[in-house]
Design an enzyme around this catalytic site. Structure first.
Site, PDB file in Angstrom:
ATOM      1  CB  CYS A 128      37.669 -24.250 -22.989  1.00 47.91           C
ATOM      2  SG  CYS A 128      38.122 -24.761 -21.098  1.00 47.91           S
TER       3      CYS A 128
ATOM      4  CG  HIS B 105      43.718 -24.008 -22.456  1.00 49.06           C
ATOM      5  ND1 HIS B 105      43.228 -23.272 -23.339  1.00 49.06           N
ATOM      6  CD2 HIS B 105      42.831 -24.879 -21.642  1.00 49.06           C
ATOM      7  CE1 HIS B 105      41.554 -23.628 -23.040  1.00 49.06           C
ATOM      8  NE2 HIS B 105      41.461 -24.633 -22.109  1.00 49.06           N
ATOM      9  CD  GLU B 106      45.063 -27.894 -20.298  1.00 54.96           C
ATOM     10  OE1 GLU B 106      44.682 -28.042 -21.414  1.00 54.96           O
ATOM     11  OE2 GLU B 106      44.156 -27.711 -19.185  1.00 54.96           O
TER      12      GLU B 106
ATOM     13  CG  HIS C 108      41.542 -24.915 -17.094  1.00 51.41           C
ATOM     14  ND1 HIS C 108      40.434 -24.282 -17.071  1.00 51.41           N
ATOM     15  CD2 HIS C 108      41.826 -25.274 -18.418  1.00 51.41           C
ATOM     16  CE1 HIS C 108      39.766 -24.252 -18.324  1.00 51.41           C
ATOM     17  NE2 HIS C 108      40.706 -25.217 -19.196  1.00 51.41           N
TER      18      HIS C 108
HETATM   19  O1  5LI Z   1      41.688 -27.477 -20.728  1.00 52.13           O
HETATM   20  C1  5LI Z   1      41.756 -28.031 -21.666  1.00 52.13           C
HETATM   21  N1  5LI Z   1      40.494 -28.257 -22.243  1.00 52.13           N
HETATM   22  O2  5LI Z   1      39.703 -27.501 -22.019  1.00 52.13           O
HETATM   23  C2  5LI Z   1      40.475 -29.398 -23.455  1.00 52.13           C
HETATM   24  C3  5LI Z   1      39.969 -28.749 -24.635  1.00 52.13           C
HETATM   25  N2  5LI Z   1      40.511 -27.800 -25.336  1.00 52.13           N
HETATM   26  C4  5LI Z   1      41.867 -28.063 -26.060  1.00 52.13           C
HETATM   27  O3  5LI Z   1      42.028 -29.442 -26.332  1.00 52.13           O
HETATM   28  C5  5LI Z   1      42.248 -26.998 -26.592  1.00 52.13           C
HETATM   29  C6  5LI Z   1      42.031 -26.610 -28.140  1.00 52.13           C
HETATM   30  C7  5LI Z   1      42.459 -25.557 -28.768  1.00 52.13           C
HETATM   31  C8  5LI Z   1      43.741 -24.783 -28.104  1.00 52.13           C
HETATM   32  C9  5LI Z   1      43.997 -25.211 -26.709  1.00 52.13           C
HETATM   33 CL1  5LI Z   1      45.252 -24.460 -25.949  1.00 52.13          CL
HETATM   34  C10 5LI Z   1      43.238 -26.108 -25.982  1.00 52.13           C
HETATM   35 CL2  5LI Z   1      43.927 -26.600 -24.366  1.00 52.13          CL
HETATM   36 NI    NI Z   2      40.213 -25.906 -20.885  1.00 60.32          NI
END
Ligand code: 5LI
Ligand code: NI
Length: 183
Positions: free
Chosen positions: A110, A153-154, A157
């Site tokens: 993240c 994941h988003e 948030h």
């Molecule tokens: O909320 C977004 N971020 O924090 C951006 C950075 N993380 C990534 O690109 C990322 C990397 C691995 C697995 C997932 Cl699921 C994600 Cl999202």
């Molecule tokens: Ni993130």
């Protein structure tokens, strides 16, 4: 353009707030925010621009990460056919999901977390997401695999949830195994 200094880090209260729904139709300001978020992903995925501006690569971004407590997400990744999936959404909702769960073997990262946090992050294997695009269209996406994980994941948030909140604690029984019996 957005750079790493615009991304808030764990400990900042906005990351733990429930983001507000965007009033529809989205205003020009809301659309500008979404455009900047998608541009950040494009720049972060371009080796030259990323190197020039010290950007950490990302496949998704949620507005709370740039201290905007609104339900806005941007995702830019490839699907299982290696097709580019570039989606910006206002007010995304998971309207249905598989019972089956999955996880990324190497865990998740993240941009708001400046440390490596290892562990299995359980995610639904398949989800149906509904949201509104910058064109004002309500769209429904059926997602599986990596894109499905990124969307979860988003959307987390937007609920103030960080990926490591979901890292499973191994069953207590495994933590405190019964000592072997004296024979
Ligand atoms: O909320 C977004 N971020 O924090 C951006 C950075 N993380 C990534 O690109 C990322 C990397 C691995 C697995 C997932 Cl699921 C994600 Cl999202
Ligand atoms: Ni993130």
């Amino acid at each position: 353009m957005l750079t790493m200094k615009d991304i808030i880090k764990e400990g900042h209260p906005t990351l733990r707030k429930e983001a507000a729904a965007v009033t529809l139709p989205p205003t020009d300001e809301d659309k500008k925010i979404l455009k900047q978020m998608m541009d950040f992903l494009v720049h972060s995925q371009d080796p030259e621009i990323a190197e020039e501006h010290d950007l950490r690569p990302g496949v998704g971004l949620a507005a709370p990460q740039i201290n905007v407590s609104k339900q806005i997400i941007a995702v830019r990744t490839t699907d299982h056919n290696d097709e580019l999936l570039e989606v910006g959404m206002f007010n995304p909702k998971i309207i249905s999901h598989s019972a089956e769960t999955t996880f990324l073997e190497n865990g998740e990262g993240c941009l708001s977390v400046d440390r490596e946090v290892n562990g299995i992050v359980p995610r639904y294997s398949r989800i149906k997401v509904e949201g509104v695009t910058s064109e004002g269209q309500t769209i429904t996406l059926r997602l599986k695999g990596f894109p499905a994980i990124v969307f979860q994941h988003e959307i987390d948030h937007l609920k103030g949830i960080m990926f490591y909140d979901r890292i499973e604690e191994i069953e207590d029984s495994f933590k405190y195994p019964l000592p072997p019996r004296e024979v």
